[in-house]
Enzyme design. Structure first.
Site, PDB file in Angstrom:
ATOM      1  N   ARG A  43       0.831  -1.215   0.000  1.00  0.00           N
ATOM      2  CA  ARG A  43       0.000   0.000   0.000  1.00  0.00           C
ATOM      3  C   ARG A  43       0.863   1.261   0.000  1.00  0.00           C
ATOM      4  O   ARG A  43       0.371   2.352   0.223  1.00  0.00           O
ATOM      5  CB  ARG A  43      -0.932   0.025   1.208  1.00  0.00           C
ATOM      6  CG  ARG A  43      -1.706  -1.255   1.388  1.00  0.00           C
ATOM      7  CD  ARG A  43      -3.187  -1.098   1.098  1.00  0.00           C
ATOM      8  NE  ARG A  43      -3.798  -2.401   0.994  1.00  0.00           N
ATOM      9  CZ  ARG A  43      -3.975  -3.060  -0.142  1.00  0.00           C
ATOM     10  NH1 ARG A  43      -3.620  -2.555  -1.292  1.00  0.00           N
ATOM     11  NH2 ARG A  43      -4.529  -4.253  -0.143  1.00  0.00           N
ATOM     12  N   HIS A  73       8.417  -8.573  -5.849  1.00  0.00           N
ATOM     13  CA  HIS A  73       7.360  -7.763  -6.473  1.00  0.00           C
ATOM     14  C   HIS A  73       7.369  -6.361  -5.880  1.00  0.00           C
ATOM     15  O   HIS A  73       7.301  -6.188  -4.663  1.00  0.00           O
ATOM     16  CB  HIS A  73       5.999  -8.429  -6.234  1.00  0.00           C
ATOM     17  CG  HIS A  73       4.923  -7.991  -7.188  1.00  0.00           C
ATOM     18  ND1 HIS A  73       4.606  -6.660  -7.386  1.00  0.00           N
ATOM     19  CD2 HIS A  73       4.102  -8.692  -7.998  1.00  0.00           C
ATOM     20  CE1 HIS A  73       3.624  -6.585  -8.279  1.00  0.00           C
ATOM     21  NE2 HIS A  73       3.299  -7.803  -8.672  1.00  0.00           N
ATOM     22  N   TYR A  76       2.168  -2.341  -5.548  1.00  0.00           N
ATOM     23  CA  TYR A  76       1.198  -1.976  -6.601  1.00  0.00           C
ATOM     24  C   TYR A  76       1.080  -0.471  -6.767  1.00  0.00           C
ATOM     25  O   TYR A  76       0.719   0.014  -7.837  1.00  0.00           O
ATOM     26  CB  TYR A  76      -0.210  -2.486  -6.248  1.00  0.00           C
ATOM     27  CG  TYR A  76      -0.343  -3.975  -6.179  1.00  0.00           C
ATOM     28  CD1 TYR A  76       0.223  -4.776  -7.157  1.00  0.00           C
ATOM     29  CD2 TYR A  76      -1.059  -4.570  -5.158  1.00  0.00           C
ATOM     30  CE1 TYR A  76       0.096  -6.147  -7.103  1.00  0.00           C
ATOM     31  CE2 TYR A  76      -1.200  -5.952  -5.099  1.00  0.00           C
ATOM     32  CZ  TYR A  76      -0.618  -6.724  -6.067  1.00  0.00           C
ATOM     33  OH  TYR A  76      -0.761  -8.085  -6.012  1.00  0.00           O
ATOM     34  N   HIS A 113       4.663  -3.580 -12.018  1.00  0.00           N
ATOM     35  CA  HIS A 113       3.599  -3.195 -12.941  1.00  0.00           C
ATOM     36  C   HIS A 113       4.058  -1.918 -13.624  1.00  0.00           C
ATOM     37  O   HIS A 113       4.369  -0.943 -12.927  1.00  0.00           O
ATOM     38  CB  HIS A 113       2.295  -2.945 -12.184  1.00  0.00           C
ATOM     39  CG  HIS A 113       1.741  -4.165 -11.499  1.00  0.00           C
ATOM     40  ND1 HIS A 113       0.573  -4.157 -10.776  1.00  0.00           N
ATOM     41  CD2 HIS A 113       2.212  -5.435 -11.443  1.00  0.00           C
ATOM     42  CE1 HIS A 113       0.354  -5.376 -10.313  1.00  0.00           C
ATOM     43  NE2 HIS A 113       1.325  -6.160 -10.690  1.00  0.00           N
ATOM     44  N   GLU A 148       5.642  -6.632 -15.871  1.00  0.00           N
ATOM     45  CA  GLU A 148       4.557  -7.609 -15.812  1.00  0.00           C
ATOM     46  C   GLU A 148       3.538  -7.292 -16.905  1.00  0.00           C
ATOM     47  O   GLU A 148       3.195  -6.131 -17.144  1.00  0.00           O
ATOM     48  CB  GLU A 148       3.891  -7.585 -14.429  1.00  0.00           C
ATOM     49  CG  GLU A 148       2.783  -8.630 -14.306  1.00  0.00           C
ATOM     50  CD  GLU A 148       2.349  -8.886 -12.869  1.00  0.00           C
ATOM     51  OE1 GLU A 148       3.044  -8.444 -11.937  1.00  0.00           O
ATOM     52  OE2 GLU A 148       1.302  -9.541 -12.699  1.00  0.00           O
ATOM     53  N   ASP A 182       1.788 -12.900 -16.686  1.00  0.00           N
ATOM     54  CA  ASP A 182       0.747 -13.289 -15.746  1.00  0.00           C
ATOM     55  C   ASP A 182      -0.407 -13.893 -16.552  1.00  0.00           C
ATOM     56  O   ASP A 182      -0.990 -13.223 -17.409  1.00  0.00           O
ATOM     57  CB  ASP A 182       0.295 -12.042 -14.953  1.00  0.00           C
ATOM     58  CG  ASP A 182      -0.707 -12.360 -13.850  1.00  0.00           C
ATOM     59  OD1 ASP A 182      -1.698 -13.052 -14.140  1.00  0.00           O
ATOM     60  OD2 ASP A 182      -0.507 -11.886 -12.721  1.00  0.00           O
ATOM     61  N   HIS A 185      -3.680 -12.054 -16.332  1.00  0.00           N
ATOM     62  CA  HIS A 185      -3.634 -10.741 -16.984  1.00  0.00           C
ATOM     63  C   HIS A 185      -3.660 -10.846 -18.508  1.00  0.00           C
ATOM     64  O   HIS A 185      -4.379 -10.080 -19.163  1.00  0.00           O
ATOM     65  CB  HIS A 185      -2.371  -9.980 -16.546  1.00  0.00           C
ATOM     66  CG  HIS A 185      -2.350  -9.646 -15.083  1.00  0.00           C
ATOM     67  ND1 HIS A 185      -1.299  -8.993 -14.500  1.00  0.00           N
ATOM     68  CD2 HIS A 185      -3.245  -9.877 -14.093  1.00  0.00           C
ATOM     69  CE1 HIS A 185      -1.546  -8.824 -13.190  1.00  0.00           C
ATOM     70  NE2 HIS A 185      -2.731  -9.361 -12.930  1.00  0.00           N
ATOM     71  N   HIS A 217       3.485 -15.678 -13.697  1.00  0.00           N
ATOM     72  CA  HIS A 217       2.528 -15.674 -12.596  1.00  0.00           C
ATOM     73  C   HIS A 217       1.395 -16.598 -13.017  1.00  0.00           C
ATOM     74  O   HIS A 217       0.753 -16.343 -14.039  1.00  0.00           O
ATOM     75  CB  HIS A 217       1.961 -14.271 -12.345  1.00  0.00           C
ATOM     76  CG  HIS A 217       2.908 -13.354 -11.632  1.00  0.00           C
ATOM     77  ND1 HIS A 217       2.668 -12.013 -11.485  1.00  0.00           N
ATOM     78  CD2 HIS A 217       4.085 -13.610 -11.009  1.00  0.00           C
ATOM     79  CE1 HIS A 217       3.663 -11.469 -10.800  1.00  0.00           C
ATOM     80  NE2 HIS A 217       4.539 -12.404 -10.512  1.00  0.00           N
ATOM     81  N   ASP A 230      -8.867  -8.198 -14.328  1.00  0.00           N
ATOM     82  CA  ASP A 230      -7.818  -8.542 -13.356  1.00  0.00           C
ATOM     83  C   ASP A 230      -8.372  -9.019 -12.015  1.00  0.00           C
ATOM     84  O   ASP A 230      -8.145  -8.400 -10.982  1.00  0.00           O
ATOM     85  CB  ASP A 230      -6.852  -7.357 -13.146  1.00  0.00           C
ATOM     86  CG  ASP A 230      -5.636  -7.751 -12.311  1.00  0.00           C
ATOM     87  OD1 ASP A 230      -5.502  -8.954 -11.981  1.00  0.00           O
ATOM     88  OD2 ASP A 230      -4.839  -6.860 -11.983  1.00  0.00           O
ATOM     89  N   HIS A 232      -8.116 -12.525  -9.994  1.00  0.00           N
ATOM     90  CA  HIS A 232      -7.500 -13.851 -10.000  1.00  0.00           C
ATOM     91  C   HIS A 232      -8.448 -14.899  -9.417  1.00  0.00           C
ATOM     92  O   HIS A 232      -9.243 -14.596  -8.540  1.00  0.00           O
ATOM     93  CB  HIS A 232      -6.216 -13.865  -9.166  1.00  0.00           C
ATOM     94  CG  HIS A 232      -5.187 -12.882  -9.629  1.00  0.00           C
ATOM     95  ND1 HIS A 232      -3.931 -12.806  -9.086  1.00  0.00           N
ATOM     96  CD2 HIS A 232      -5.221 -11.929 -10.587  1.00  0.00           C
ATOM     97  CE1 HIS A 232      -3.242 -11.845  -9.685  1.00  0.00           C
ATOM     98  NE2 HIS A 232      -4.008 -11.295 -10.593  1.00  0.00           N
ATOM     99  N   GLU A 262      -0.415 -16.585  -7.548  1.00  0.00           N
ATOM    100  CA  GLU A 262      -0.998 -15.416  -6.854  1.00  0.00           C
ATOM    101  C   GLU A 262      -2.505 -15.595  -6.787  1.00  0.00           C
ATOM    102  O   GLU A 262      -3.269 -14.674  -7.024  1.00  0.00           O
ATOM    103  CB  GLU A 262      -0.706 -14.135  -7.639  1.00  0.00           C
ATOM    104  CG  GLU A 262       0.736 -13.824  -7.871  1.00  0.00           C
ATOM    105  CD  GLU A 262       0.904 -12.619  -8.782  1.00  0.00           C
ATOM    106  OE1 GLU A 262       0.284 -12.571  -9.858  1.00  0.00           O
ATOM    107  OE2 GLU A 262       1.656 -11.722  -8.390  1.00  0.00           O
TER     108      GLU A 262
HETATM  109 ZN    ZN Z   1      -3.459  -9.334 -11.117  1.00  0.00          ZN
HETATM  110 FE    FE Z   2       0.690 -10.987 -11.335  1.00  0.00          FE
HETATM  111 FE    FE Z   3       1.711  -8.202 -10.183  1.00  0.00          FE
END
Ligand code: ZN
Ligand code: FE
Ligand code: FE
Length: 287
Positions: A43, A73, A76, A113, A148, A182, A185, A217, A230, A232, A262
């Site tokens: 976050r 990673h 985000y 990302h 990604e 991914d 994705h 991923h 998006d 999952h 994920e």
């Molecule tokens: Zn995702």
């Molecule tokens: Fe991913």
């Molecule tokens: Fe990701």
């Protein structure tokens, strides 16, 4: 079980909250041979202080148990192509710090990302991403940085192989760059990996170059192809279905790559999915 006979590097996203060596121990308990973790609070905010001893202990564990490359990673919230200059400079600073810290775990990957261009348009987004990477990447660094593939939610950059190629083209030290594909994705972005995995990989090779493909991923998707959502799903419980994952773990162009789950799972669930993936791999192919 120390030696995995199937030769797969498969694992899941793990929490760094108990430290680095603890992640390695957790991975071993799940039968994993790779894993992912956030380099800092997803976050936003700061990274935990570096514990060199803890990272050295993890290095030893990974070595002893023949792990594949890890796929760290970035948070985000890190947006290299925000319309706000202070967000862009924070993203660049965070990435530089993360990469500096990952020098203590050399030879692994840092996945991020590409970002959201907000209302600036993809071309301006890509220009900013390249500018950021050109500022941050240090020739000879011990970590390769992976873009990604994105679902194309909102104004996400990286929704097509062309956009990823355009970013690569603008990076001076592109020898330090790769792609993390991914499955949720790319499916949500519109690529039909379910019925045409080989065609999609051929397209990736034409547009980006298959040698750039560095990690996967593995996620099923809650939504139909091209939905740009998006969300999952657990393997085999979504719109992709289990067959594509069976193809992936046996695919000559993919089976050597680190594969990170994920999916919406707890640790036990991840353990079951890792076992499932290993059971889908045809061990004859490795020998
Ligand atoms: Zn995702
Ligand atoms: Fe991913
Ligand atoms: Fe990701």
């Amino acid at each position: 079980m120390d030696e995995q006979l199937d030769g797969l590097y498969v694992g899941c996203h793990l929490s760094v909250s108990n430290g680095y060596e603890a992640m390695g121990t957790a991975a071993l308990g799940l039968g994993a041979t790779t894993f992912a973790f956030f380099t800092r609070n997803p976050r936003g905010g700061g990274a935990r202080p570096v514990d060199k001893q803890d990272m050295a202990s993890l290095r030893q564990l990974l070595d002893d148990h023949h792990f594949g490359k890890l796929v760290a990673h970035a948070p985000y919230t890190m947006n290299l192509c925000s319309s706000k200059p202070e967000t862009v400079s924070f993203a660049r600073r965070s990435m530089a710090e993360d990469l500096e810290r990952l020098e203590l775990l050399p030879g692994n990957y840092y996945n991020f990302h590409p970002g959201s261009h907000v209302k600036q348009g993809a071309d301006e987004g890509i220009r900013l991403i390249c500018e950021g990477l050109n500022e941050v990447l240090v020739p000879g660094q011990a970590t390769n940085v992976l873009l990604e593939t994105m679902a194309g939610k909102g104004s996400e950059v990286g929704r097509s192989f062309e956009e990823l190629a355009q970013i690569m083209d603008g990076v001076k030290h592109d020898e330090l760059m790769g792609v993390c594909l991914d499955t949720c994705h790319v499916w949500d972005a519109g690529y039909d990996i379910r019925e045409g995995l080989d065609d999609v990989l051929d397209e990736f090779d034409r547009v980006v170059g298959i040698e750039r493909l560095s990690a996967l991923h593995l996620n099923d998707s809650k939504n139909p192809r091209g939905s740009h959502k998006d969300r999952h799903e657990r393997l085999g419980e979504g719109t992709l279905g289990i067959d594509v994952f069976a193809q992936i773990v046996n695919h000559p162009k993919l089976r050597h790559l680190p594969m990170v789950l994920e999916t919406p799972q707890d640790l036990d669930g991840y353990g079951r999915e890792i076992t499932l993936l290993r059971s889908l791999a045809d061990t004859e192919q490795v020998r």
